[in-house]
Design a protein around this motif. Structure first.
Motif, PDB file in Angstrom:
ATOM      1  N   PRO A 167      19.190  58.577 -39.424  1.00  0.00           N
ATOM      2  CA  PRO A 167      18.360  59.774 -39.601  1.00  0.00           C
ATOM      3  C   PRO A 167      17.057  59.618 -38.824  1.00  0.00           C
ATOM      4  N   ILE A 168      16.649  60.668 -38.148  1.00  0.00           N
ATOM      5  CA  ILE A 168      15.497  60.546 -37.264  1.00  0.00           C
ATOM      6  C   ILE A 168      14.250  60.113 -38.024  1.00  0.00           C
ATOM      7  N   SER A 169      14.212  60.399 -39.314  1.00  0.00           N
ATOM      8  CA  SER A 169      13.068  59.974 -40.119  1.00  0.00           C
ATOM      9  C   SER A 169      13.033  58.465 -40.319  1.00  0.00           C
ATOM     10  N   GLN A 170      14.181  57.783 -40.048  1.00  0.00           N
ATOM     11  CA  GLN A 170      14.266  56.333 -40.233  1.00  0.00           C
ATOM     12  C   GLN A 170      14.498  55.606 -38.908  1.00  0.00           C
ATOM     13  N   ASP A 171      14.323  56.290 -37.776  1.00  0.00           N
ATOM     14  CA  ASP A 171      14.690  55.700 -36.489  1.00  0.00           C
ATOM     15  C   ASP A 171      13.864  54.472 -36.137  1.00  0.00           C
ATOM     16  N   SER A 172      12.777  54.244 -36.842  1.00  0.00           N
ATOM     17  CA  SER A 172      11.962  53.056 -36.581  1.00  0.00           C
ATOM     18  C   SER A 172      12.692  51.764 -36.920  1.00  0.00           C
ATOM     19  N   ILE A 173      13.814  51.848 -37.650  1.00  0.00           N
ATOM     20  CA  ILE A 173      14.567  50.626 -37.980  1.00  0.00           C
ATOM     21  C   ILE A 173      15.408  50.158 -36.800  1.00  0.00           C
ATOM     22  N   PHE A 174      15.563  51.012 -35.749  1.00  0.00           N
ATOM     23  CA  PHE A 174      16.413  50.621 -34.618  1.00  0.00           C
ATOM     24  C   PHE A 174      15.898  49.320 -33.996  1.00  0.00           C
ATOM     25  N   GLY A 175      16.804  48.383 -33.786  1.00  0.00           N
ATOM     26  CA  GLY A 175      16.459  47.092 -33.208  1.00  0.00           C
ATOM     27  C   GLY A 175      15.854  46.130 -34.203  1.00  0.00           C
ATOM     28  N   LYS A 176      15.673  46.572 -35.459  1.00  0.00           N
ATOM     29  CA  LYS A 176      15.067  45.708 -36.470  1.00  0.00           C
ATOM     30  C   LYS A 176      16.013  45.478 -37.651  1.00  0.00           C
ATOM     31  N   ARG A 177      16.619  46.554 -38.127  1.00  0.00           N
ATOM     32  CA  ARG A 177      17.558  46.468 -39.240  1.00  0.00           C
ATOM     33  C   ARG A 177      18.834  47.202 -38.878  1.00  0.00           C
ATOM     34  N   ARG A 178      19.927  46.776 -39.485  1.00  0.00           N
ATOM     35  CA  ARG A 178      21.201  47.423 -39.182  1.00  0.00           C
ATOM     36  C   ARG A 178      21.271  48.799 -39.845  1.00  0.00           C
ATOM     37  N   ALA A 179      21.963  49.691 -39.151  1.00  0.00           N
ATOM     38  CA  ALA A 179      22.157  51.035 -39.679  1.00  0.00           C
ATOM     39  C   ALA A 179      23.235  51.034 -40.743  1.00  0.00           C
ATOM     40  N   ASN A 180      23.119  51.947 -41.699  1.00  0.00           N
ATOM     41  CA  ASN A 180      24.089  52.003 -42.790  1.00  0.00           C
ATOM     42  C   ASN A 180      25.311  52.845 -42.462  1.00  0.00           C
ATOM     43  N   ILE A 181      25.159  53.819 -41.580  1.00  0.00           N
ATOM     44  CA  ILE A 181      26.275  54.712 -41.268  1.00  0.00           C
ATOM     45  C   ILE A 181      26.845  54.293 -39.922  1.00  0.00           C
ATOM     46  N   PHE A 182      28.050  53.736 -39.924  1.00  0.00           N
ATOM     47  CA  PHE A 182      28.613  53.209 -38.680  1.00  0.00           C
ATOM     48  C   PHE A 182      30.127  53.207 -38.734  1.00  0.00           C
ATOM     49  N   THR A 183      30.734  53.032 -37.572  1.00  0.00           N
ATOM     50  CA  THR A 183      32.174  52.847 -37.443  1.00  0.00           C
ATOM     51  C   THR A 183      32.420  52.083 -36.155  1.00  0.00           C
ATOM     52  N   THR A 184      33.671  51.760 -35.843  1.00  0.00           N
ATOM     53  CA  THR A 184      34.010  51.072 -34.602  1.00  0.00           C
ATOM     54  C   THR A 184      35.058  51.869 -33.839  1.00  0.00           C
ATOM     55  N   THR A 185      35.102  51.641 -32.520  1.00  0.00           N
ATOM     56  CA  THR A 185      36.010  52.393 -31.661  1.00  0.00           C
ATOM     57  C   THR A 185      37.395  51.770 -31.612  1.00  0.00           C
ATOM     58  N   ASP A 186      38.383  52.609 -31.332  1.00  0.00           N
ATOM     59  CA  ASP A 186      39.746  52.117 -31.155  1.00  0.00           C
ATOM     60  C   ASP A 186      39.986  51.757 -29.695  1.00  0.00           C
ATOM     61  N   SER A 187      41.219  51.428 -29.349  1.00  0.00           N
ATOM     62  CA  SER A 187      41.520  50.971 -27.992  1.00  0.00           C
ATOM     63  C   SER A 187      41.310  52.054 -26.942  1.00  0.00           C
ATOM     64  N   SER A 188      41.252  53.311 -27.357  1.00  0.00           N
ATOM     65  CA  SER A 188      40.982  54.413 -26.429  1.00  0.00           C
ATOM     66  C   SER A 188      39.507  54.774 -26.391  1.00  0.00           C
ATOM     67  N   GLY A 189      38.679  53.982 -27.080  1.00  0.00           N
ATOM     68  CA  GLY A 189      37.251  54.243 -27.116  1.00  0.00           C
ATOM     69  C   GLY A 189      36.847  55.342 -28.076  1.00  0.00           C
ATOM     70  N   LYS A 194      32.608  59.968 -40.721  1.00  0.00           N
ATOM     71  CA  LYS A 194      33.032  60.989 -41.674  1.00  0.00           C
ATOM     72  C   LYS A 194      32.123  61.025 -42.898  1.00  0.00           C
ATOM     73  N   TYR A 195      32.292  62.114 -43.668  1.00  0.00           N
ATOM     74  CA  TYR A 195      31.621  62.295 -44.956  1.00  0.00           C
ATOM     75  C   TYR A 195      30.104  62.228 -44.805  1.00  0.00           C
ATOM     76  N   LEU A 196      29.613  62.992 -43.858  1.00  0.00           N
ATOM     77  CA  LEU A 196      28.192  62.975 -43.544  1.00  0.00           C
ATOM     78  C   LEU A 196      27.516  64.226 -44.090  1.00  0.00           C
ATOM     79  N   ARG A 197      26.229  64.077 -44.359  1.00  0.00           N
ATOM     80  CA  ARG A 197      25.440  65.215 -44.811  1.00  0.00           C
ATOM     81  C   ARG A 197      24.676  65.827 -43.631  1.00  0.00           C
ATOM     82  N   PRO A 198      24.335  67.082 -43.697  1.00  0.00           N
ATOM     83  CA  PRO A 198      23.516  67.681 -42.634  1.00  0.00           C
ATOM     84  C   PRO A 198      22.175  66.961 -42.536  1.00  0.00           C
ATOM     85  N   ASP A 199      21.764  66.684 -41.311  1.00  0.00           N
ATOM     86  CA  ASP A 199      20.480  66.033 -41.061  1.00  0.00           C
ATOM     87  C   ASP A 199      20.282  66.007 -39.538  1.00  0.00           C
ATOM     88  N   THR A 200      19.182  65.471 -39.115  1.00  0.00           N
ATOM     89  CA  THR A 200      18.948  65.242 -37.688  1.00  0.00           C
ATOM     90  C   THR A 200      19.035  63.749 -37.444  1.00  0.00           C
TER      91      THR A 200
END
Length: 543
Positions: A167-189, A194-200
């Motif tokens: 969330p843009i309100s928490q972007d100061s954590i980038f490079g300092k703490r891990r993000a809570n909302i994440f996933t990984t890519t498959d072999s096709s990239g 999923k299951y996200l709330r509206p936000d910026t």
């Protein structure tokens, strides 16, 4: 006696009969372990059920179909939104018990993301990207972000890149703490959040080293959307291109004195105009010999003497000091300045139109002992061989001769034929080689058209191993001649050289600066023996 013989014959007969009717019992075989288990665990039951609304439970039990274990809980497990007190995870046989330690916020959708943290007990097969979702309100947030992650240069999909949003309100954590909302890519990239709330949100992708989901090393690759994503509905087609960012602050990453006396410094940046000055012992500064790598991120230096206790240097760029370094050595350290030799004919064939080039492991003096150089053509000594220093390096000598097809050549160097600038000499060396034929090479005329003559473009030639062979900056329609290239497959890459500096410039995630755009032509050229090939390359407008 007769009874004894009868007993023996009966036992043999019985053994044969049993072996005939029960062949599996007649042979003893070593049991095999069977094929290796490659199947990930499967979830059988969730209590309360996944996607429960009006959630009020204090614990969750997830039953799997086999014994499993938790791997890297602190790195792989996350809860979104974050809780002040993390849940307590415990394995009970085939059940994962989750005890909630914090008070849940009202009317909130929670996602417990297990990443790659649930693996079967024996083989380590991963239950990948499993999530448990519940809501304390009467509905589940259901918005989705999907897209692809590729490499910015090759445009190839990237497997197991971590995609995360903050969330843009928490972007100061980038490079300092891990993000809570994440996933990984498959072999096709491909990826799906999923299951996200509206936000910026800020949207990132990371190909990392440590597995901590934090961008904290210049060796890691990063990608990002330039603008925040105002997220009010399902969003598809997000494209993230990974690049390796130049280190923000110059640093010497390695320094050493090798056994042959070569002093090496490796940097975390490519310098524009690098230099070095010896501060101590200062008398070595004037006579030093320095070479830089093609990318200007590695420096090799040779000094006249090696009897110093320590050597202190200043690293320069654009004529300015940017760092200093000290290497200390033991007086017991000894250095062998023997000149080791390599050449430019790995296949023992000289490319037509070129000559034999020997590269020495250290700078070589100007004097050669001709009595210790033997040159044979078809085992017969011949004259006419010219030897001179390559102007591009103090370590290279060129051996020039009117090479002929169907002739065998032998070059022999006796010991001490070449002497190092600061001592040492070569050991006996022999090279057997011949001149290659033109029919093993092809020529290509590439007719390149540009979309905008006010812009500059860099046309790169790559082989089938994606190795860069040549690049040509152009700003107008041009015919590029590629003469005498080995038969094989080639392709082209074009860099949109926005700042016209003749090189590809990477991006900067902190300045929200993307790398220079790259276009990979989807045309593969096959050069055939003794062919003259013409090809057109129309560079598309930058998008």
């Amino acid at each position: 006696m007769r009874n004894t013989q009868f007993s023996v014959f009966f036992a043999i007969f019985l053994f044969i009969v049993v072996g005939f009717f029960f062949p599996g019992c007649a042979s003893i075989q070593t049991p095999t372990g069977g094929p290796r288990d490659s199947v990930a665990p499967t979830v059988l039951k969730e209590t309360p059920a996944n996607f429960t609304t009006n959630f009020r439970a204090e614990e969750i039990n997830i039953q799997l179909d086999e014994y499993f274990k938790i791997s890297n809980e602190s790195k792989e497990f996350s809860v979104s939104p974050a809780m002040d007190k993390n849940p307590f995870f415990k394995v009970r046989k085939k059940v994962l018990n989750i005890q909630l330690q914090d008070t849940l916020a009202p009317n909130t959708t929670y996602t417990i993301n297990f990443g790659r943290g649930l693996v079967d007990y024996n083989e380590g097969n991963v239950l990948k990207n499993y999530m448990y979702v519940f809501s304390t309100g009467d509905k589940i947030d259901s918005l989705t972000i999907t897209g692809t992650v590729t490499n910015t240069l090759s445009k190839k999909p990237v497997l197991d890149a971590t995609v995360f949003i903050i969330p843009i309100s928490q972007d100061s954590i980038f490079g300092k703490r891990r993000a809570n909302i994440f996933t990984t890519t498959d072999s096709s990239g491909n990826f799906s959040l999923k299951y996200l709330r509206p936000d910026t949100y800020r949207v990132y992708a990371l190909k990392e080293e440590g597995g901590d989901r934090v961008y904290n090393s210049p060796n890691e690759e990063i990608a990002f959307l330039s603008a925040p994503l105002v997220f009010t509905k399902d969003t598809t087609g997000i494209k993230l291109e990974l690049f390796r960012q130049e280190a923000g602050r110059f640093r010497i990453v390695d320094r050493k004195i090798e056994k042959d006396g070569k002093i090496v410094y490796m940097f975390n940046q490519k310098l524009s105009k690098p230099g070095i000055r010896i501060l101590h012992p200062q008398e070595l500064n004037e006579s030093k010999i320095v070479e830089f790598s093609r990318t200007n991120d590695t420096l090799s230096m040779w000094t006249e003497k090696m009897d110093f206790d320590s050597i202190q240097v200043a690293i320069l760029n654009e004529g300015k000091d940017i760092d200093t370094s000290v290497i200390r050595r033991s007086k017991r350290d000894e250095y062998n300045r023997e000149l080791k030799i390599s050449d430019n004919t790995p296949s023992s064939r000289i490319k037509p139109g070129t000559d034999l080039v020997l590269t020495f492991s250290a700078p070589v003096g100007d004097k050669i002992d001709p009595s210790k150089v033997t040159f044979l053509q078809d085992s017969v000594s011949v004259g006419g061989l010219r030897i001179f220093r390559d102007t591009s390096s103090t370590r290279k000598y060129v051996f020039k001769y009117p090479w002929k097809i169907d002739r065998s050549y032998i070059l022999k160097l006796d010991e001490n034929a070449f002497t190092g600038r600061f001592g040492g000499s070569n050991k006996p060396f022999e090279k057997v080689f011949s001149r290659d034929e033109e029919l093993n090479y092809g020529n290509l005329a590439l007719n390149v058209s540009v979309p905008d003559t006010s812009r500059q473009y860099i046309v790169q030639l790559l082989n089938e191993r994606d190795e860069l062979l040549r690049e040509n900056p152009i700003s107008k329609n041009t015919v590029i001649q590629y003469n005498m290239y080995s038969v094989g497959k080639y392709r082209f890459r074009v860099i949109y050289d926005s700042n016209r500096n003749g090189q590809w410039d990477t991006g900067d995630v902190y300045l929200k600066k993307q790398p220079e755009n790259v276009w990979n032509a989807n045309v593969e050229i096959t050069l055939r023996a003794n062919w003259e090939l013409e090809e057109k390359l129309a560079i598309p407008p930058e998008t």
